[in-house]
Design a protein around this motif. Structure first.
Motif, mmCIF file in Angstrom:
data_model
loop_
_atom_site.group_PDB
_atom_site.id
_atom_site.type_symbol
_atom_site.label_atom_id
_atom_site.label_comp_id
_atom_site.label_asym_id
_atom_site.label_seq_id
_atom_site.Cartn_x
_atom_site.Cartn_y
_atom_site.Cartn_z
ATOM 1 N N VAL A 80 17.074 -125.704 -45.883
ATOM 2 C CA VAL A 80 17.102 -127.415 -46.439
ATOM 3 C C VAL A 80 17.959 -127.471 -47.693
ATOM 4 N N ARG A 81 17.586 -126.351 -48.552
ATOM 5 C CA ARG A 81 18.340 -126.608 -49.854
ATOM 6 C C ARG A 81 19.728 -126.500 -49.477
ATOM 7 N N MET A 82 20.168 -125.436 -48.833
ATOM 8 C CA MET A 82 21.708 -125.349 -48.245
ATOM 9 C C MET A 82 22.220 -126.425 -47.690
ATOM 10 N N ALA A 83 21.423 -126.995 -46.612
ATOM 11 C CA ALA A 83 22.041 -128.068 -45.765
ATOM 12 C C ALA A 83 22.343 -129.395 -46.658
ATOM 13 N N ARG A 84 21.438 -129.458 -47.705
ATOM 14 C CA ARG A 84 21.757 -130.620 -48.412
ATOM 15 C C ARG A 84 23.112 -130.653 -48.997
ATOM 16 N N TYR A 85 23.565 -129.780 -49.163
ATOM 17 C CA TYR A 85 24.889 -129.558 -49.677
ATOM 18 C C TYR A 85 25.979 -129.495 -48.899
ATOM 19 N N SER A 86 25.763 -128.767 -47.749
ATOM 20 C CA SER A 86 26.846 -128.521 -46.688
ATOM 21 C C SER A 86 26.646 -129.156 -45.440
ATOM 22 N N GLY A 87 25.586 -129.888 -45.363
ATOM 23 C CA GLY A 87 25.313 -130.314 -44.042
ATOM 24 C C GLY A 87 24.915 -129.548 -43.174
ATOM 25 N N LEU A 88 24.033 -129.845 -41.883
ATOM 26 C CA LEU A 88 23.719 -129.049 -40.829
ATOM 27 C C LEU A 88 24.831 -128.179 -40.295
ATOM 28 N N SER A 89 25.964 -128.741 -40.175
ATOM 29 C CA SER A 89 26.995 -128.159 -39.408
ATOM 30 C C SER A 89 27.443 -126.919 -40.291
ATOM 31 N N GLY A 90 27.182 -127.135 -41.513
ATOM 32 C CA GLY A 90 27.674 -125.864 -42.419
ATOM 33 C C GLY A 90 26.789 -124.705 -42.716
ATOM 34 N N LEU A 91 25.506 -124.955 -41.978
ATOM 35 C CA LEU A 91 24.404 -124.009 -42.122
ATOM 36 C C LEU A 91 24.522 -123.113 -40.784
#
Length: 193
Positions: free
Chosen positions: A16-27
């Motif tokens: 969740v922390r990562m996706a807040r920055y990179s979006g779900l596509s970037g996860l």
């Protein structure tokens, strides 16, 4: 909670922390494995696919939203007080580093059919229904007229929150919160006159 469940929750909190920055596509499983200090195969055992990881991430984000916004608001007295509380907690939610994953997912998946779009749309409908139910408590408490269109109230409150997020996060307006509260108070006053 068992060790496997605790590990999965810790992984999803990081997702969740990562996706807040990179979006779900970037996860990706690879990027999350690196951030969680795990092997890709260890992470793959929990999620099996990128889409499963993305869905689990959105589910965890929803759990966090319920814990930080919905539950505390529902603990407040019914009616306008509860409606004010949900707006306050929701505005705090928008201040998370990286922003709101719900809004990022809406931008990413609004035109893409599939499970992520369906989940995101379902969550957004549920949020609007929650706002409408809270507005209905103001009707039942006699704070709003009997003929109040509670779904209209929900849409307007949601619009105020979206506008606040835009003005605060995108445009960095220092008076974004004051303007959001002014709009909210104007809405409440219009329902009470």
């Amino acid at each position: 909670m068992r060790k496997g469940e605790m590990t999965r929750q810790a992984i999803l909190d990081e997702a969740v922390r990562m996706a807040r920055y990179s979006g779900l596509s970037g996860l990706t499983i690879g990027s999350l494995a690196a951030a969680a200090d795990m092997s890709k195969s260890g992470l793959y055992a929990h999620f099996k696919s990128k889409e499963a990881l993305q869905l689990a991430c959105m589910e965890r984000n929803g759990e966090q939203f319920v814990d930080e916004v919905i539950r505390p608001a529902l603990a407040k007295p019914r009616g306008i007080t509860r409606l004010q509380a949900i707006v306050e907690y929701w505005m705090q939610w928008y201040s998370h580093p990286g922003g709101c994953l719900f809004l990022a997912a809406a931008a990413e998946f609004d035109d893409l059919p599939g499970p992520l779009h369906d989940f995101m749309a379902s969550e957004q409908r549920e949020l609007l229904e929650t706002l409408a139910r809270i507005a209905a408590t103001a009707v039942s408490q006699g704070e709003f007229p009997e003929d109040t269109d509670v779904f209209q109230v929900a849409q307007e409150v949601f619009g105020i929150l979206l506008s606040y997020n835009w003005m605060s996060r995108i445009l960095s307006y220092p008076d974004a919160a004051d303007r959001a509260w002014s709009a909210f108070n104007r809405l409440i006053d219009s329902l009470q006159s």
